[in-house]
Design a protein around this motif. Structure first.
Motif, PDB file in Angstrom:
ATOM      1  N   UNK A  91       0.839  -1.201   0.000  1.00  0.00           N
ATOM      2  CA  UNK A  91       0.000   0.000   0.000  1.00  0.00           C
ATOM      3  C   UNK A  91       0.876   1.255   0.000  1.00  0.00           C
ATOM      4  N   UNK A  92       1.960   1.226   0.767  1.00  0.00           N
ATOM      5  CA  UNK A  92       2.879   2.364   0.811  1.00  0.00           C
ATOM      6  C   UNK A  92       3.543   2.569  -0.549  1.00  0.00           C
ATOM      7  N   UNK A 108       9.922   1.751  -3.912  1.00  0.00           N
ATOM      8  CA  UNK A 108      10.664   0.673  -3.258  1.00  0.00           C
ATOM      9  C   UNK A 108      11.082   1.057  -1.846  1.00  0.00           C
ATOM     10  N   UNK A 109      11.498   2.301  -1.670  1.00  0.00           N
ATOM     11  CA  UNK A 109      11.893   2.740  -0.331  1.00  0.00           C
ATOM     12  C   UNK A 109      10.683   2.825   0.595  1.00  0.00           C
ATOM     13  N   UNK A 110       9.561   3.278   0.067  1.00  0.00           N
ATOM     14  CA  UNK A 110       8.338   3.343   0.874  1.00  0.00           C
ATOM     15  C   UNK A 110       7.937   1.944   1.335  1.00  0.00           C
ATOM     16  N   UNK A 111       8.005   1.001   0.420  1.00  0.00           N
ATOM     17  CA  UNK A 111       7.665  -0.384   0.744  1.00  0.00           C
ATOM     18  C   UNK A 111       8.604  -0.942   1.801  1.00  0.00           C
ATOM     19  N   UNK A 140       9.550   8.784   1.799  1.00  0.00           N
ATOM     20  CA  UNK A 140       9.661   7.956   0.590  1.00  0.00           C
ATOM     21  C   UNK A 140       8.434   8.147  -0.301  1.00  0.00           C
ATOM     22  N   UNK A 141       7.259   8.256   0.310  1.00  0.00           N
ATOM     23  CA  UNK A 141       6.033   8.490  -0.468  1.00  0.00           C
ATOM     24  C   UNK A 141       6.096   9.861  -1.135  1.00  0.00           C
TER      25      UNK A 141
END
Length: 236
Positions: free
Chosen positions: A113-114, A211-214, A204-205
């Motif tokens: 979701x992130x 990828x960083x958000x995840x 990150x978002x």
């Protein structure tokens, strides 16, 4: 006669009372009282009892058939994503094993979701995530305000994903958070560190780095999962 919540009609009050007792395992023989007994217990009509049973059936908690009476269904048939069931599970003080299962589901949902939020969120939805983080930053450690802000942060990310299925999981995620945060935050005991871990997800978002958000969200939930697993191993 049972004391029923006045915020609900008669049938809804019965659903609340019976639902909680079923979740708590009070009816271990898989049977509920008869219609007549329920009428007497709650001081309601048969029509109110039948409506309540229909509501409980829709939640997967019971079945009602001729000659069999009202039966409690096995737990694997319960609609555990139903908001009422989730709340009753919370009120019944779930075991650490249940908390572990909550977190395992979260870890399967929220990192993706992130990532979706980083790709697709409009500025307004990113702003909602940021406002929730600021509320966390300003709230006293382990306070009700801190808890509500933390929940708002995670739910805002579900909305920012722009995925209708993830958004519909908001009640589950909210309940999972409400239970797990109250257990893990006091153990971690570092409000500033918790806020900064959430800030990594937000940044990150905002930077559109999926990828960083995840990964940041994965680390956030995995740490909580490790706390729960350590508590289980320690026999707490």
């Amino acid at each position: 006669m049972a004391l029923l919540d006045r915020n609900f009609n008669l049938s809804q009050r019965m659903v609340q009372e019976l639902g909680r007792t079923i979740i708590c395992g009070e009816f271990t023989d898989n049977g509920l009282p008869t219609e007549a007994e329920l009428c007497e217990k709650f001081g309601v009509s048969r029509s109110a009892v039948r409506e309540a049973v229909k509501m409980l059936s829709a939640k997967g908690l019971v079945s009602s058939k001729p000659r069999q009476g009202i039966r409690v269904l096995p737990e694997d048939q319960w609609n555990i994503f139903d908001p009422d069931l989730l709340r009753w599970m919370l009120e019944s003080k779930p075991t650490l094993s249940v908390l572990k299962e909550f977190l395992q589901v979260r870890i399967a949902i929220e990192p993706e979701a992130a990532a979706l939020a980083a790709r697709y969120a409009d500025p307004g939805k990113v702003d909602q995530i940021e406002k929730a983080l600021e509320r966390m930053r300003k709230a006293p450690d382990n306070s009700p305000e801190d808890l509500e802000a933390d929940i708002a942060f995670h739910v805002s990310i579900l909305y920012a994903s722009n995925n209708r299925f993830y958004i519909r999981l908001r009640d589950f995620i909210s309940t999972a958070l409400r239970v797990s945060i109250s257990h893990t935050s006091p153990i971690k005991g570092n409000h500033e560190g918790i806020v900064e871990d959430h800030a990594k997800v937000l940044n990150a978002i905002k930077n559109r780095n999926a990828e960083r958000a995840k990964h940041s969200m994965l680390l956030l939930i995995d740490e909580a999962l490790n706390f729960i697993e350590d508590s289980i191993a320690a026999g707490k």
